[in-house]
Design a protein around this motif. Structure first.
Motif, PDB file in Angstrom:
ATOM      1  N   ILE A  65       5.300 -40.369  30.344  1.00 34.87           N
ATOM      2  CA  ILE A  65       6.678 -40.428  29.859  1.00 34.87           C
ATOM      3  C   ILE A  65       6.702 -41.206  28.551  1.00 34.87           C
ATOM      4  O   ILE A  65       6.168 -42.319  28.473  1.00 34.87           O
ATOM      5  CB  ILE A  65       7.595 -41.118  30.885  1.00 34.87           C
ATOM      6  N   SER A  66       7.322 -40.641  27.540  1.00 32.48           N
ATOM      7  CA  SER A  66       7.395 -41.324  26.247  1.00 32.48           C
ATOM      8  C   SER A  66       8.302 -42.559  26.352  1.00 32.48           C
ATOM      9  O   SER A  66       9.185 -42.637  27.207  1.00 32.48           O
ATOM     10  CB  SER A  66       7.943 -40.377  25.177  1.00 32.48           C
ATOM     11  N   MET A  67       8.073 -43.507  25.470  1.00 36.38           N
ATOM     12  CA  MET A  67       8.891 -44.723  25.441  1.00 36.38           C
ATOM     13  C   MET A  67      10.353 -44.378  25.166  1.00 36.38           C
ATOM     14  O   MET A  67      11.257 -45.000  25.731  1.00 36.38           O
ATOM     15  CB  MET A  67       8.354 -45.693  24.392  1.00 36.38           C
ATOM     16  N   LYS A  68      10.581 -43.372  24.334  1.00 40.80           N
ATOM     17  CA  LYS A  68      11.953 -42.952  24.027  1.00 40.80           C
ATOM     18  C   LYS A  68      12.666 -42.464  25.289  1.00 40.80           C
ATOM     19  O   LYS A  68      13.822 -42.831  25.539  1.00 40.80           O
ATOM     20  CB  LYS A  68      11.920 -41.849  22.968  1.00 40.80           C
ATOM     21  N   VAL A  69      11.984 -41.662  26.095  1.00 39.50           N
ATOM     22  CA  VAL A  69      12.576 -41.156  27.338  1.00 39.50           C
ATOM     23  C   VAL A  69      12.772 -42.302  28.330  1.00 39.50           C
ATOM     24  O   VAL A  69      13.818 -42.413  28.970  1.00 39.50           O
ATOM     25  CB  VAL A  69      11.720 -40.026  27.943  1.00 39.50           C
ATOM     26  N   LYS A  70      11.769 -43.185  28.471  1.00 38.60           N
ATOM     27  CA  LYS A  70      11.898 -44.340  29.365  1.00 38.60           C
ATOM     28  C   LYS A  70      13.125 -45.180  29.006  1.00 38.60           C
ATOM     29  O   LYS A  70      13.916 -45.546  29.884  1.00 38.60           O
ATOM     30  CB  LYS A  70      10.653 -45.225  29.299  1.00 38.60           C
ATOM     31  N   ASN A  71      13.260 -45.468  27.729  1.00 39.59           N
ATOM     32  CA  ASN A  71      14.412 -46.270  27.283  1.00 39.59           C
ATOM     33  C   ASN A  71      15.720 -45.554  27.570  1.00 39.59           C
ATOM     34  O   ASN A  71      16.701 -46.181  27.990  1.00 39.59           O
ATOM     35  CB  ASN A  71      14.292 -46.601  25.800  1.00 39.59           C
ATOM     36  N   ASN A 119       6.902 -33.293  35.082  1.00 39.59           N
ATOM     37  CA  ASN A 119       8.320 -32.946  34.952  1.00 39.59           C
ATOM     38  C   ASN A 119       9.091 -34.169  34.457  1.00 39.59           C
ATOM     39  O   ASN A 119       9.570 -34.972  35.251  1.00 39.59           O
ATOM     40  CB  ASN A 119       8.873 -32.456  36.285  1.00 39.59           C
ATOM     41  N   ASN A 120       9.191 -34.294  33.144  1.00 38.90           N
ATOM     42  CA  ASN A 120       9.869 -35.444  32.540  1.00 38.90           C
ATOM     43  C   ASN A 120      11.290 -35.136  32.095  1.00 38.90           C
ATOM     44  O   ASN A 120      11.819 -35.797  31.201  1.00 38.90           O
ATOM     45  CB  ASN A 120       9.038 -35.970  31.365  1.00 38.90           C
ATOM     46  N   ASN A 121      11.927 -34.144  32.731  1.00 38.51           N
ATOM     47  CA  ASN A 121      13.334 -33.868  32.450  1.00 38.51           C
ATOM     48  C   ASN A 121      14.164 -35.061  32.911  1.00 38.51           C
ATOM     49  O   ASN A 121      13.892 -35.656  33.963  1.00 38.51           O
ATOM     50  CB  ASN A 121      13.798 -32.607  33.190  1.00 38.51           C
ATOM     51  N   HIS A 122      15.189 -35.392  32.162  1.00 37.53           N
ATOM     52  CA  HIS A 122      16.023 -36.547  32.491  1.00 37.53           C
ATOM     53  C   HIS A 122      16.595 -36.453  33.910  1.00 37.53           C
ATOM     54  O   HIS A 122      16.744 -37.473  34.582  1.00 37.53           O
ATOM     55  CB  HIS A 122      17.162 -36.684  31.476  1.00 37.53           C
ATOM     56  N   GLU A 123      16.910 -35.263  34.373  1.00 38.21           N
ATOM     57  CA  GLU A 123      17.477 -35.081  35.706  1.00 38.21           C
ATOM     58  C   GLU A 123      16.464 -35.419  36.800  1.00 38.21           C
ATOM     59  O   GLU A 123      16.841 -35.617  37.952  1.00 38.21           O
ATOM     60  CB  GLU A 123      17.960 -33.643  35.897  1.00 38.21           C
ATOM     61  N   HIS A 152      10.779 -43.452  37.898  1.00 32.71           N
ATOM     62  CA  HIS A 152      10.253 -42.671  39.022  1.00 32.71           C
ATOM     63  C   HIS A 152      10.583 -41.193  38.837  1.00 32.71           C
ATOM     64  O   HIS A 152      11.686 -40.838  38.416  1.00 32.71           O
ATOM     65  CB  HIS A 152      10.880 -43.182  40.320  1.00 32.71           C
ATOM     66  N   HIS A 153       9.612 -40.326  39.166  1.00 33.97           N
ATOM     67  CA  HIS A 153       9.827 -38.875  39.164  1.00 33.97           C
ATOM     68  C   HIS A 153      10.379 -38.467  40.531  1.00 33.97           C
ATOM     69  O   HIS A 153       9.686 -38.604  41.542  1.00 33.97           O
ATOM     70  CB  HIS A 153       8.509 -38.132  38.922  1.00 33.97           C
ATOM     71  N   ILE A 154      11.596 -37.989  40.581  1.00 29.32           N
ATOM     72  CA  ILE A 154      12.227 -37.621  41.847  1.00 29.32           C
ATOM     73  C   ILE A 154      11.408 -36.586  42.602  1.00 29.32           C
ATOM     74  O   ILE A 154      11.240 -36.685  43.809  1.00 29.32           O
ATOM     75  CB  ILE A 154      13.668 -37.110  41.604  1.00 29.32           C
ATOM     76  N   ASP A 155      10.888 -35.588  41.897  1.00 28.27           N
ATOM     77  CA  ASP A 155      10.133 -34.520  42.568  1.00 28.27           C
ATOM     78  C   ASP A 155       8.639 -34.832  42.679  1.00 28.27           C
ATOM     79  O   ASP A 155       7.862 -33.998  43.122  1.00 28.27           O
ATOM     80  CB  ASP A 155      10.355 -33.171  41.885  1.00 28.27           C
ATOM     81  N   TYR A 156       8.232 -36.033  42.273  1.00 36.88           N
ATOM     82  CA  TYR A 156       6.842 -36.505  42.332  1.00 36.88           C
ATOM     83  C   TYR A 156       5.905 -35.718  41.423  1.00 36.88           C
ATOM     84  O   TYR A 156       4.700 -35.877  41.502  1.00 36.88           O
ATOM     85  CB  TYR A 156       6.316 -36.519  43.775  1.00 36.88           C
ATOM     86  N   ASN A 157       6.453 -34.900  40.548  1.00 31.74           N
ATOM     87  CA  ASN A 157       5.651 -34.131  39.588  1.00 31.74           C
ATOM     88  C   ASN A 157       5.630 -34.902  38.279  1.00 31.74           C
ATOM     89  O   ASN A 157       6.618 -34.905  37.544  1.00 31.74           O
ATOM     90  CB  ASN A 157       6.248 -32.736  39.401  1.00 31.74           C
ATOM     91  N   LYS A 158       4.523 -35.535  37.978  1.00 28.20           N
ATOM     92  CA  LYS A 158       4.427 -36.389  36.789  1.00 28.20           C
ATOM     93  C   LYS A 158       4.524 -35.612  35.486  1.00 28.20           C
ATOM     94  O   LYS A 158       4.697 -36.196  34.425  1.00 28.20           O
ATOM     95  CB  LYS A 158       3.144 -37.199  36.838  1.00 28.20           C
TER      96      LYS A 158
END
Length: 85
Positions: A2-8, A37-41, A29-35
């Motif tokens: 996950i990029s720092m921009k997305v984390k922030n 899948n970095n969609n905000h949802e 945390h990745h809700i679907d446990y798929n690392k």
């Protein structure tokens, strides 16, 4: 990764609070446990303690964190110890 921009962005969206206990969040945390899948949802902020809990009862946490589940007490229970035979 996950990029720092997305984390922030996720931390700001979740007000730097754990989505489960509302204490200070430090992890994403990745809700679907798929690392991959970095969609905000699919991402939520969690504290270390709650992030550890999500390694058990994964189907429960998927539902709970995606907004479709009910806690039914599992959120506050300590994880069952793993038994290796």
């Amino acid at each position: 990764k996950i990029s720092m921009k997305v984390k922030n962005s996720i931390m700001v969206r979740d007000n730097h609070k754990c989505r489960i206990c509302h204490n200070l969040a430090k992890l994403i945390h990745h809700i679907d446990y798929n690392k991959k899948n970095n969609n905000h949802e699919n991402l939520v902020a969690l504290c270390q303690s709650c992030h550890s809990k999500t390694n058990f009862n994964r189907e429960h946490w998927k539902g709970y964190l995606s907004g479709g589940g009910v806690c039914e007490g599992a959120c506050n229970r300590a994880p069952s110890p793993m038994i290796f035979l």
